[in-house]
Enzyme design. Structure first.
Site, short mmCIF file in Angstrom:
data_model
loop_
_atom_site.label_atom_id
_atom_site.label_comp_id
_atom_site.label_asym_id
_atom_site.label_seq_id
_atom_site.Cartn_x
_atom_site.Cartn_y
_atom_site.Cartn_z
CG HIS A 76 -10.75 28.68 6.16
ND1 HIS A 76 -11.86 28.03 5.68
CD2 HIS A 76 -9.74 27.79 6.06
CE1 HIS A 76 -11.53 26.81 5.30
NE2 HIS A 76 -10.25 26.63 5.52
CG ASP A 78 -14.45 30.31 3.57
OD1 ASP A 78 -13.49 30.37 4.35
OD2 ASP A 78 -14.32 30.23 2.32
CG ASP A 100 -11.01 22.61 4.49
OD1 ASP A 100 -10.40 23.55 5.01
OD2 ASP A 100 -11.17 22.50 3.26
CD GLU A 131 -8.73 28.27 2.51
OE1 GLU A 131 -7.65 27.75 2.18
OE2 GLU A 131 -9.83 27.68 2.37
CD GLU A 132 -12.57 25.79 1.25
OE1 GLU A 132 -12.10 25.57 0.11
OE2 GLU A 132 -12.33 25.08 2.23
CD GLU A 154 -6.61 25.22 5.73
OE1 GLU A 154 -7.27 24.15 5.69
OE2 GLU A 154 -7.06 26.30 5.29
CG HIS A 331 -13.67 20.29 0.02
ND1 HIS A 331 -13.06 20.91 -1.05
CD2 HIS A 331 -13.34 21.04 1.11
CE1 HIS A 331 -12.40 21.98 -0.63
NE2 HIS A 331 -12.55 22.07 0.68
#
Length: 358
Positions: A76, A78, A100, A131-132, A154, A331
């Site tokens: 992904h 994003d 991530d 995706e988030e 991932e 994150h």
């Protein structure tokens, strides 16, 4: 769809994975704002010999080869919000998305670029949007025919393969009533909503007692708000439930509907847990490749959620998740990945794709 580029040669130009990741990190792409990265990556991939396009959801879809057997590597574009200046420092690449999951996506692109084309195989790399968020990109991808094998990009660490993720339900509870004086003995809507949330958390804690993190359900309150008009007031709670394999989202919502009492329930997103076979063709190919690179392969399950949760039930193909990076840094302000780990992951993916192509 907008398409550019085509593959005619046996091997695409080599891609240095660290340079590619730094390029990707230099273009911020929080959920909902991925278009600049998508456009730049499409052009980069077209120049590297891929047939590259932007699909209707805004995701990048890039292919090498035209064989009947499709091996798909899906990541992904994003990221969560937050600015971390992209930089290479002491052998580590820092930046929002380094782990991530721009790092895993960059590793996959580098691996696919250096694979010799096989007339039996088609290699597809996809960078999804959202995706988030609510997996809008993966939902669009799910309308495609199922690939023969799916590797979701991932962070697992270069020696590990992920075979399971918990499910998720995002919802809101809202409680409204006439405004009361704050000195009155009756509970406010906020009091009643907080008490309801505490009871829900206790019930889930009791259900999960003695279980591992992957096999228990959790409730996290991600937001609380009280608003009033002068005559009435409402309390709103934003909730996130993580679900184990033995508790589906429908069962969780049935329970929540029974327990909510006078509160209104608004469901925003729901997807069940996923657990793929530990001995699938994809898992075996990656384990062999990790071992060949000198690593000690092992498998893990994750307490979060990924696009694999949505795609595996839809397609039913062999699937795992794999990618460089320590997911504990997802994150966080410390998000970074070792260049050496990126390069090892490229080697592993390259070897695994070779095995899966046979």
């Amino acid at each position: 769809m907008t398409a550019t580029g085509a593959t005619a040669e046996t091997a695409a130009p080599a891609i240095a994975v660290g340079d590619l990741l730094l390029e990707m990190l230099a273009i911020p792409s929080p959920t909902g704002s991925e278009w600049r990265l998508a456009a730049a990556l499409r052009e980069r991939l077209a120049g590297a010999g891929f047939a590259a396009e932007i699909d209707p959801a805004g995701s990048v879809v890039a292919t090498r080869g035209d064989g009947p057997r499709e091996l798909m590597l899906l990541g992904h574009l994003d990221t969560v919000p937050g600015t971390i200046p992209p930089r290479l420092e002491a052998g580590r690449i820092h930046g929002r998305g380094a782990v991530d999951a721009k790092g895993p996506l960059a590793a996959a692109i580098a691996a696919v670029a250096r694979r010799p084309l096989d007339p039996r195989t088609r290699l597809t790399v996809i960078g999804c949007v959202d995706e988030e968020g609510d997996s809008r990109g993966a939902r669009q991808v799910a309308t495609r025919p199922a690939p023969d094998t799916l590797i979701v990009l991932e962070p697992s660490g270069w020696e590990a393969v992920t075979v399971g993720y918990r499910g998720i339900v995002r919802a809101e509870l809202r409680l409204e009533d006439a405004l009361r004086h704050r000195a009155a003995p009756a509970s406010t809507v906020a009091d009643r909503l907080v008490a309801l949330l505490a009871r829900l958390q206790r019930d889930l804690d009791d259900r999960g007692a003695g279980r591992s993190s992957f096999h228990r359900a959790d409730l996290r309150v991600t937001g609380l708000e009280v608003v009033g008009t002068g005559l009435r007031e409402a309390a709103l709670a934003r909730l996130q439930f993580r679900l184990p394999p033995d508790l589906g989202s429908a069962a969780l919502l049935d329970w929540l509907d029974r327990e909510r009492g006078e509160a209104e329930l608004l469901v925003q997103f729901a997807v069940d847990a996923v657990h793929t076979p530990r001995d699938s063709r994809a898992a075996r190919a990656l384990a062999r490749a990790i071992r060949h690179r000198g690593g000690a392969p092992h498998q893990k399950v994750k307490t979060g959620t990924a696009d694999m949760n949505l795609l595996v039930p839809r397609w039913g193909c062999p699937a795992v998740a794999y990618g460089p990076g320590d997911s504990h840094l997802d994150h966080t302000p410390e998000e970074a990945v070792d260049v050496e780990e990126l390069e090892r992951a490229v080697d592993v993916l390259d070897a695994a794709l070779g095995g899966l192509s046979r």
